[in-house]
Design an enzyme around this catalytic site. Structure first.
Site, short mmCIF file in Angstrom:
data_model
loop_
_atom_site.label_atom_id
_atom_site.label_comp_id
_atom_site.label_asym_id
_atom_site.label_seq_id
_atom_site.Cartn_x
_atom_site.Cartn_y
_atom_site.Cartn_z
N ASP A 94 1.70 1.39 -4.94
CA ASP A 94 1.76 2.75 -5.58
C ASP A 94 0.19 3.06 -5.40
O ASP A 94 -0.43 2.65 -6.38
CB ASP A 94 2.24 2.72 -7.02
N HIS B 78 10.14 6.07 -10.09
CA HIS B 78 9.90 5.81 -8.43
C HIS B 78 11.14 5.21 -7.60
O HIS B 78 11.91 4.73 -8.55
CB HIS B 78 8.71 4.56 -8.34
N TYR C 56 -1.51 -1.56 -7.47
CA TYR C 56 -1.19 -0.22 -8.18
C TYR C 56 -2.65 0.28 -8.52
O TYR C 56 -3.28 -0.26 -9.37
CB TYR C 56 -0.59 -0.81 -9.72
#
Length: 322
Positions: A210, A313, A147
């Site tokens: 991500d 998402h 992340y």
């Protein structure tokens, strides 16, 4: 007549999903999604949940490895596997393991030598719950879950409507921008080390998650307007360019969908962004070349209607055929 040698093909379905808070995602339908998708491995970002509140019922049938970080209500990454992994590594923060019954135990927190062996720029991020990597026990594969910080844009230091653009606001934007740039500088080196270590051990490598960066105009619906926005700045896109190479890491979804706009993986909760597919592709699976060549199917598992959304998402799913 020569003997026929059968080639055994084993499929691995790998999903990556920024859940934007696992408790909220579970209320919105995370369990039905995972039962329908039937992944072998799932990498989660923004789990954002203390250990004692983790909804372990959401992970039925999986072994869960979770590094929550020390920022309450923020970050946290996890990797779910059907079979206990051969090894689990983080950057130095705490890692917890949950078996399919929900029994929890702490694990050794770090890669050998971490955090001192980490790239210098990454050491401030050790306890933030941003990275976890595992060696699968049933495949010669290392899966890394990332992340990446969202950052900000000095070119576009927006405020809420009606608020003045103060010197403090501009300074805060610059700090967030600098912090992301520092992370990118360190992570480029760390990513290369992890990839090389996996290959030296006879394993393929894939980093998923991500990245908070859209790579090309194909990856942002309104890309012209996004040129001054965080996540589509020239220096961010150049960084991602530098990580991708036919001999190092391959963007698997783009390999499978070379000329398509998107498929987008993030849409604002605001307005009609989801209904109009006004999205960004910021969630990736970047694989070592030999692994990327085995990818037979890749897709964004987008919910049909806005009320059915689990997160801002959508999961990015790839089937790898060995």
């Amino acid at each position: 007549m020569p003997a026929t040698i059968a080639r055994v093909v084993v499929m691995l379905r790998l999903a990556t999903f920024n859940v934007n808070g696992i408790r909220a995602a579970q209320r919105r339908g995370f369990s039905p999604w995972i039962q329908q998708c039937v992944p072998d491995v799932v990498a989660l970002q923004e789990v954002r949940c203390p250990l004692e509140a983790l909804p372990v019922e959401a992970f039925a049938g999986f072994h869960v490895h979770y590094t929550p970080g020390n920022l309450a209500g923020r970050n946290g990454v996890a990797v779910l596997t059907r079979i206990p992994p051969a090894a689990v590594r983080g950057w130095g923060g705490s890692i917890w393991s949950f078996d399919p019954t929900g029994h929890a135990q702490p694990l050794a927190p770090a890669m050998p030598g971490a955090p001192t062996a980490l790239a210098r720029e990454l050491r401030p991020f050790v306890d933030e719950g941003r990275y976890l990597e595992i060696d699968l026990a049933d495949h010669a594969l290392t899966v890394a879950c990332l992340y990446l910080p969202k950052g900000d844009s000095p070119l576009n230091p927006q405020t809420r409507t009606g608020e003045p653009l103060t010197a403090e606001r501009i300074a805060a934007v610059q700090r967030r921008y600098d912090r992301k740039m520092s992370f990118l500088a360190g992570f480029a080196r760390q990513l290369s080390r992890s990839r090389r270590a996996a290959l030296a051990a006879g394993r393929q490598f894939v980093v998923v998650g991500d990245f908070n960066i859209a790579h090309t105009p194909h990856d942002v619906k309104n890309w012209r307007a996004a040129r001054t926005a965080s996540g589509f700045l020239p220096e961010e896109r150049a960084w991602l360019d530098a990580q991708l190479n036919p001999r190092t890491l391959v963007d698997v979804i783009r390999r499978l969908h070379p000329d398509q706009d998107g498929p987008y993986s993030w849409w604002s909760w605001m307005g009609q962004a989801f209904a109009r597919d006004t999205g960004w592709r910021i969630d990736y699976q970047l694989a070592s070349p030999a692994l990327a060549r085995t990818a037979s199917t890749g897709f964004v598992d987008r919910q049909p209607e806005a009320p059915e959304r689990i997160s801002d998402h959508a999961p990015v799913v790839v089937d790898y055929d060995y």
